[in-house]
Write a protein that holds these residues in place. Structure first.
Motif, PDB file in Angstrom:
ATOM      1  N   PRO A 109       0.827  -1.212   0.000  1.00  0.00           N
ATOM      2  CA  PRO A 109       0.000   0.000   0.000  1.00  0.00           C
ATOM      3  C   PRO A 109       0.863   1.264   0.000  1.00  0.00           C
ATOM      4  N   ARG A 169       4.677   5.264   7.663  1.00  0.00           N
ATOM      5  CA  ARG A 169       3.377   4.691   8.032  1.00  0.00           C
ATOM      6  C   ARG A 169       2.687   4.115   6.802  1.00  0.00           C
ATOM      7  N   ASN A 170       2.136   2.909   6.948  1.00  0.00           N
ATOM      8  CA  ASN A 170       1.215   2.378   5.940  1.00  0.00           C
ATOM      9  C   ASN A 170       0.055   1.706   6.664  1.00  0.00           C
ATOM     10  N   THR A 171      -0.756   0.942   5.941  1.00  0.00           N
ATOM     11  CA  THR A 171      -1.942   0.348   6.560  1.00  0.00           C
ATOM     12  C   THR A 171      -1.601  -0.732   7.573  1.00  0.00           C
ATOM     13  N   ARG A 172      -0.362  -1.196   7.589  1.00  0.00           N
ATOM     14  CA  ARG A 172       0.003  -2.252   8.533  1.00  0.00           C
ATOM     15  C   ARG A 172       0.613  -1.723   9.819  1.00  0.00           C
TER      16      ARG A 172
END
Length: 202
Positions: A109, A169-172
């Motif tokens: 992402p 930062r990402n969705t995980r």
């Protein structure tokens, strides 16, 4: 082949009760319409059982399917590469050292760079684009980072392996990762710090 036992009573044929003209029940008390309803009920029950069996098989197949792999951690999807010194406001003599880095994002992402920092208390950090900013998967971005001397007595004069602390930062997840930019960056940073601070002693 030996034959044992005798011949039992002959089972009545299917048409036996259909020909009962009196309308009375045949053996077992079942009339022709009753037998027809019974056959339809049996067929419907059989179809329902087949549907239940097929549904159970489908659920079992779905349960055996492997779970979708989670996206990579942001630090696993991003790399920083030092490009070269870049013109900056004031230059080294004005207490600033600007340089370009290439930010590459692999699969997964989008990744947001929320902060760029460095460990020395005598230096401040600014970037263009300014954090926070978002990057796309499978993309390269050029970032200009400017280090400015705020206190010469706390600035590292001869940094051995200087690095940048980058918060991603990402969705995980959200991670702060230290990127070492190599010996050319260390050498140019050291030269800039010596020009900025002159002969000041600690």
């Amino acid at each position: 082949m030996a034959v044992t036992g005798g011949i039992g009573p002959v089972e009545p044929g299917e048409d036996t009760y259909l020909r009962n003209v009196t309308g009375r029940a045949g053996p077992g008390g079942r009339t022709a319409p009753s037998r027809a309803r019974h056959r339809r009920t049996v067929r419907a029950a059989g179809a329902a059982l087949l549907l239940l069996a097929a549904s159970g098989s489908l659920r079992a197949d779905r349960a055996r399917e492997p779970a979708e792999a989670p996206p990579p951690y942001p630090s696993q999807a991003v790399t920083f590469a030092y490009l070269d010194a870049a013109p900056g406001p004031g230059g080294a003599r004005g207490g600033g050292f600007s340089f370009a880095v290439r930010l590459s994002v692999g699969s997964g992402p989008p990744v947001t760079v929320t902060r760029i920092a460095q460990p020395s208390a005598g230096l401040s950090v600014a970037s263009s684009p300014a954090a926070p900013f978002q990057t796309k998967p499978h993309s390269d971005s050029k970032i200009i980072v400017t280090l400015r001397v705020t206190e010469c007595d706390k600035a590292p004069r001869n940094p051995g392996f200087p690095f940048l602390d980058v918060t991603l930062r990402n969705t995980r997840a959200i991670q702060t990762h230290s990127f070492i930019l190599g010996s050319r960056y260390a050498r140019q940073l050291s030269q800039a710090l010596q020009v900025a601070c002159g002969n000041d002693s600690r």
